[in-house]
Design an enzyme around this catalytic site. Sequence first.
Site, PDB file in Angstrom:
ATOM      1  N   ASP A   1       0.848  -1.116   0.017  1.00  0.00           N
ATOM      2  CA  ASP A   1       0.119   0.135   0.030  1.00  0.00           C
ATOM      3  C   ASP A   1       0.784   1.265   0.027  1.00  0.00           C
ATOM      4  OD1 ASP A   1       0.941  -0.808   2.536  1.00  0.00           O
ATOM      5  OD2 ASP A   1      -1.146  -0.937   3.349  1.00  0.00           O
TER       6      ASP A   1
ATOM      7  N   GLU B   1      -5.921   2.838   3.247  1.00  0.00           N
ATOM      8  CA  GLU B   1      -6.918   3.605   4.638  1.00  0.00           C
ATOM      9  C   GLU B   1      -8.149   3.974   4.519  1.00  0.00           C
ATOM     10  OE1 GLU B   1      -5.315   3.410   7.550  1.00  0.00           O
ATOM     11  OE2 GLU B   1      -3.273   3.182   7.089  1.00  0.00           O
TER      12      GLU B   1
END
EC number: 3.5.1.47
Length: 376
Positions: A69, A128
């Site tokens: 990520d 997120e």
Amino acid sequence: MLDLIQTRRALHQIPEIGLEEFKTQAYLLDVIEKLTTGKDFVQIRTWRTGILVYLQGSQPERTIGWRTDIDGLPIVEQTGLPFASQHQGRMHACGHDFHMTIALGCLERALEEQPKNNLLFLFQPAEENEAGGMLMYEDGAFGDWLPNQFYGLHVRPDLKVGQIATNTHTLFAGTCEVKIRFKGKGGHAAFPHEANDALVAASYFVTQVQSVVSRNVNPIEGAVVTFGVFQAGTTNNVITDTAFLHGTIRALTQDMSLLVQKRVKTVAEGVAAAFDMEVEVELKQGGYLPVENNPALARELMDFFDEKDGIELIDIEPAMTGEDFGYLLSKVDGVMFWLGIDSPYALHHPQMSPKEEVLAIGVAAVSSFLKKKAAE
């Protein structure tokens, strides 16, 4: 050779929130293009702020994927580091700068020779906030590059450098955001019989919903229902007509998550009916499914790391925190694991600062595992 510490520090200075990782993507593409120059077995695709790097195998039987990520958090950094965030109100407080650096280091090693099997390096945005893995999958970003197996890691502050932790079942819980609004009738505090107090109804709900975990959830499986926001009323002598609750549901399997979601909604509707008022229930899970490791692949990975010098393998219990890699693992078999970074501050803390020696350890461990998988 890639300078891991310099790379991490450069990335640490430019954190961006999900789907706004423009500088991050540009930096990553610059490094990737330099690493892949002259490698005719490499192809690169972008998807919004994400990047896919595909290494065509010489005799491919499968595609092995590594996911990292790339987004930061809306947090004001307080580390005092000379390479602290240059973006006001943004910080790599969840270690994604480490994740990206390790992925780049592994890519560099994978490029030393053409692998037998295909390798895919995914630099995924919006972990997120927007479940970027789900967005990419649903938009067809993988195409014919979709892996047969997917792997990934997350740094963990309470583990020491050199420790790797995972298990053969669930590593992260699935999470579901809950918003509930009770709608009654406002009035003066002196005349409650002429009003319908939404605050009282919402208070009953908060206490009654606790029975979902204690009476509907198998205690062996576990689940969490927490409401962190309760907003109602504006002054002391007025009965409010609305009450708003904002919370989260956590569960270790998707079946349990769906059961808890259904029960929370049923309890809210039951309370509203009892108080003769309306209620709106919004449940938003999106791509934050439980991160469920494939048992056979997890055992293979654990056995591999257990034999590596300098690595201490830990068979760890699940965490009730969420991770959107769970969505991709619901589509493709794979494994996620924790990598120790030995920080006194937790993930998402404004002073979280991992030990940088883990970068070389992470690259060595992951690249050796990917090399094994690519050669099978």
